[in-house]
Design an enzyme around this catalytic site. Structure first.
Site, PDB file in Angstrom:
ATOM      1  N   ASN A   2      -1.383  -9.372  -9.350  1.00  0.00           N
ATOM      2  CA  ASN A   2      -2.457  -8.431  -9.035  1.00  0.00           C
ATOM      3  C   ASN A   2      -2.252  -7.168  -9.856  1.00  0.00           C
ATOM      4  O   ASN A   2      -1.129  -6.798 -10.164  1.00  0.00           O
ATOM      5  CB  ASN A   2      -2.426  -8.113  -7.530  1.00  0.00           C
ATOM      6  CG  ASN A   2      -3.303  -6.935  -7.149  1.00  0.00           C
ATOM      7  OD1 ASN A   2      -2.816  -5.963  -6.569  1.00  0.00           O
ATOM      8  ND2 ASN A   2      -4.566  -6.979  -7.454  1.00  0.00           N
ATOM      9  N   CYS A  50       0.834  -1.196   0.000  1.00  0.00           N
ATOM     10  CA  CYS A  50       0.000   0.000   0.000  1.00  0.00           C
ATOM     11  C   CYS A  50       0.874   1.253   0.000  1.00  0.00           C
ATOM     12  O   CYS A  50       1.718   1.424   0.887  1.00  0.00           O
ATOM     13  CB  CYS A  50      -0.922   0.012   1.210  1.00  0.00           C
ATOM     14  SG  CYS A  50      -2.019   1.452   1.261  1.00  0.00           S
ATOM     15  N   GLY A  65      -4.994  -4.450 -12.426  1.00  0.00           N
ATOM     16  CA  GLY A  65      -5.535  -4.150 -13.740  1.00  0.00           C
ATOM     17  C   GLY A  65      -6.405  -5.216 -14.374  1.00  0.00           C
ATOM     18  O   GLY A  65      -6.763  -5.082 -15.545  1.00  0.00           O
ATOM     19  N   GLY A 108      -9.183  -6.725  -7.169  1.00  0.00           N
ATOM     20  CA  GLY A 108      -9.643  -5.800  -6.149  1.00  0.00           C
ATOM     21  C   GLY A 108     -10.890  -5.051  -6.554  1.00  0.00           C
ATOM     22  O   GLY A 108     -12.006  -5.570  -6.499  1.00  0.00           O
ATOM     23  N   ARG A 109     -10.719  -3.833  -7.006  1.00  0.00           N
ATOM     24  CA  ARG A 109     -11.858  -2.952  -7.256  1.00  0.00           C
ATOM     25  C   ARG A 109     -12.805  -3.456  -8.336  1.00  0.00           C
ATOM     26  O   ARG A 109     -14.003  -3.191  -8.288  1.00  0.00           O
ATOM     27  CB  ARG A 109     -11.345  -1.542  -7.594  1.00  0.00           C
ATOM     28  CG  ARG A 109     -10.896  -0.809  -6.344  1.00  0.00           C
ATOM     29  CD  ARG A 109     -10.025   0.378  -6.631  1.00  0.00           C
ATOM     30  NE  ARG A 109      -9.684   1.053  -5.384  1.00  0.00           N
ATOM     31  CZ  ARG A 109      -8.767   0.610  -4.517  1.00  0.00           C
ATOM     32  NH1 ARG A 109      -8.098  -0.492  -4.770  1.00  0.00           N
ATOM     33  NH2 ARG A 109      -8.529   1.261  -3.396  1.00  0.00           N
TER      34      ARG A 109
END
Length: 300
Positions: A211, A83, A213, A233-234
């Site tokens: 991870n 992060c 895109g 993720g999103r």
């Protein structure tokens, strides 16, 4: 995914795949040890399989937090070294830890010594410290990935794997400390899936998950040719049916069919009744459900 993948979000996402490994939002070790531990680690049995993601840089604190998570029932402990937000870096955890591999190794070893569940590490392919005034060299470093960059990545991973990390989850972009917003950190540094593939070849005995895109089933299936897993993720948050598509594509022989919208809403209604009776505000649940009808006529 802080403030996104809380337990209500995870219960919702579980409706779309019985197999996907879900992760908590990052929880700091200090918060678990000094705060409302039960509330922070709370989850519904339906959320399993479920991993906890910890933030921190103190080996003793992380070991104690990992123990608490294992006792709560989590099946994996993941240390966040990826992060890039200023707030996280100010707390001496997240992506800035990639600049201190010996400390991360100590943290991993301390957690491995006290838990039986896997200990894994989330990281970036590199870090650019742009906290100083912007200059051409920092901008170039963000775009570049040369042999020296790969050597630094390999050395970091070598130390954490030697300390006991059992899986590497690699966001295929560099992290930029200072000068970029969290959104820019997910979009401006270029994606380098080839770097993750090369890293995987260097660690044949350690699973490497890629991870960054991924937005379509085809993209994920292609990535699985060169990785041991894909973290989403999103896109899963905004398009949860992507998880159902992947479940069907990867496990076609499972006795499972994607639920209709009505079935998802029924499950969430029952969940909301139970949670609201315990004092949970309804909006804390429904705010995660807006992706159910994403892309459909009249969705707004």
């Amino acid at each position: 995914m802080m403030d996104w993948t809380d337990r209500h979000c995870r219960f919702f996402l579980r409706q779309f795949s019985p197999r996907v490994l879900l992760y908590t939002e990052m929880i700091t070790a200090q918060a678990i040890l000094r705060g409302r531990r039960e509330a922070l680690l709370q989850f519904s049995p339906e959320e399993q399989p479920l991993a906890v993601q910890l933030g921190g840089s103190d080996p003793a604190q992380l070991a104690a937090a990992a123990q608490a998570a294992e006792q709560a029932g989590y099946i994996e402990v993941n240390l966040n070294c990826g992060c890039p937000s200023d707030r996280v870096s100010a707390g001496a955890f997240g992506a800035c830890l990639m600049l201190d591999a010996p400390r991360v190794a100590q943290c991993v070893a301390a957690m491995r010594a006290v838990v039986r569940v896997p200990v894994t590490v989330k990281l970036r392919i590199g870090v650019v410290d742009r906290s100083r005034p912007r200059d051409v060299s920092a901008t170039a470093a963000m775009q570049r990935f040369d042999e020296a960059d790969f050597d630094a990545l390999a050395q970091f991973c070598t130390q954490v794997v030697a300390a006991g990390a059992q899986r590497l989850v690699v966001h295929a972009r560099k992290a930029v400390l200072g000068g970029l917003s969290p959104h820019e950190n997910r979009t401006v540094p270029p994606l380098r899936y080839d770097v993750v593939s090369k890293l995987r070849a260097l660690f044949p005995s350690t699973p490497v998950v890629v991870n960054g895109g991924f937005r379509t089933t085809d993209a994920v299936l292609t990535a699985l040719h060169d990785s041991d897993g894909v973290m989403i993720g999103r896109e899963a948050y905004h398009q949860p049916r992507l998880l159902a598509q992947l479940q069907q594509a990867l496990y076609p022989h499972d006795a499972w069919t994607p639920p209709e919208d009505e079935a998802v809403l029924d499950a969430m209604c029952r969940y909301a009744v139970r949670e609201c009776a315990a004092g949970t505000p309804l909006a804390a649940i429904t705010r995660h459900m807006l992706g159910l009808l994403a892309g459909r006529p009249g969705a707004r």
